[in-house]
Design a protein around this motif. Structure first.
Motif, short mmCIF file in Angstrom:
data_model
loop_
_atom_site.label_atom_id
_atom_site.label_comp_id
_atom_site.label_asym_id
_atom_site.label_seq_id
_atom_site.Cartn_x
_atom_site.Cartn_y
_atom_site.Cartn_z
N PHE A 148 0.84 -1.19 0.00
CA PHE A 148 0.00 0.00 0.00
C PHE A 148 0.87 1.24 0.00
O PHE A 148 2.03 1.21 0.41
N TRP A 149 0.32 2.31 -0.54
CA TRP A 149 1.02 3.58 -0.54
C TRP A 149 0.01 4.70 -0.35
O TRP A 149 -1.19 4.55 -0.61
N MET A 150 0.52 5.82 0.12
CA MET A 150 -0.31 7.00 0.32
C MET A 150 -0.21 7.84 -0.94
O MET A 150 0.87 8.30 -1.30
N ASN A 151 -1.34 8.01 -1.63
CA ASN A 151 -1.30 8.76 -2.89
C ASN A 151 -1.74 10.21 -2.73
O ASN A 151 -1.55 11.01 -3.63
N SER A 152 -2.33 10.56 -1.59
CA SER A 152 -2.61 11.96 -1.25
C SER A 152 -2.74 12.03 0.27
O SER A 152 -2.71 11.01 0.95
N GLU A 153 -2.93 13.22 0.80
CA GLU A 153 -2.98 13.39 2.25
C GLU A 153 -4.09 12.57 2.92
O GLU A 153 -3.99 12.26 4.10
N ASP A 154 -5.14 12.26 2.20
CA ASP A 154 -6.23 11.49 2.81
C ASP A 154 -6.65 10.29 1.96
O ASP A 154 -7.82 9.91 1.95
N SER A 155 -5.67 9.68 1.28
CA SER A 155 -6.02 8.57 0.40
C SER A 155 -4.87 7.57 0.27
O SER A 155 -3.71 7.96 0.13
N PHE A 156 -5.22 6.30 0.32
CA PHE A 156 -4.27 5.20 0.13
C PHE A 156 -4.72 4.35 -1.04
O PHE A 156 -5.90 4.27 -1.36
N ARG A 157 -3.76 3.68 -1.66
CA ARG A 157 -4.02 2.63 -2.63
C ARG A 157 -3.41 1.36 -2.07
O ARG A 157 -2.33 1.40 -1.46
N LEU A 158 -4.10 0.24 -2.26
CA LEU A 158 -3.64 -1.03 -1.73
C LEU A 158 -3.78 -2.09 -2.81
O LEU A 158 -4.80 -2.15 -3.49
N VAL A 159 -2.74 -2.91 -2.98
CA VAL A 159 -2.73 -4.00 -3.95
C VAL A 159 -2.51 -5.30 -3.21
O VAL A 159 -1.63 -5.39 -2.33
#
Length: 190
Positions: free
Chosen positions: A153-164
């Motif tokens: 997972f990574w943080m793509n904005s201050e209030d959003s994550f993406r998870l694979v």
């Protein structure tokens, strides 16, 4: 030929203290090779449409054109799902004659989005990672465990994550994330 569908057909749970959604199909190419090699780096960056490879435990770009650092010799390249075969061929041609491995893993993975001001809390309850704002910010990536499964997972904005995660555990991952984001289960630690 059958039509490609995502693991959970866009499952979405917007009712918690953070929203959890399966984000559909995305082109993903696992690439192994020498990240310090200029030719390797140039080929990967060209295919992904980014300026430079990510630093250790970082992600650059987006799910439509980006690169995630997965290990010292492995990257995950993100491209539009409709272009993944073409982009893989482009990468193979650019790296022909060098030592590398590139594999289309798009249909073997599921992608989720966790969004909202407390999205950090959803992940923090599930993964053995310091997710404090001082330790984990936009662009930071971890490849780790999410309860009983492997995930990145990574943080793509201050209030959003993406998870694979693996497609085979997509339902488990979605249910786990939705439970962690349930209204009333906030920890308010961060």
């Amino acid at each position: 030929m059958s039509e490609a569908i995502s693991a959970l057909a866009g499952a979405n749970n917007p009712n918690g203290f953070a929203a959890v959604a399966e984000l559909g199909l995305h082109g993903m190419i696992t690439v192994r090779g020498d990240q310090a090699d200029a030719g390797f780096a140039k080929a990967v960056c060209t295919v992904a449409g980014v300026e430079a490879l990510p630093e250790v435990r970082k992600c650059v770009g987006t799910l439509e054109g980006g690169v995630a650092w997965m290990s010292p010799d492995e990257l995950m390249v993100f491209v539009p799902y409709s272009l993944v075969v073409e982009k893989l061929e482009e990468l193979n041609a650019a790296l022909d004659g060098s030592h590398f491995l590139a594999v289309n893993v798009s249909d073997a993975r599921a992608v989720f989005g966790i969004t909202g001001p407390k999205a950090r809390e959803v992940i923090a309850k599930l993964a053995p990672v310091d997710l404090s704002p001082e330790a984990f910010g936009v662009g930071d990536l971890r490849r780790t465990r999410l309860a009983q499964i492997a995930a990145a997972f990574w943080m793509n904005s201050e209030d959003s994550f993406r998870l694979v995660c693996f497609r085979s555990v997509a339902e488990y991952a979605y249910n786990l994330l939705a439970m962690s984001a349930s209204a009333g289960s906030e920890v308010d630690y961060f």
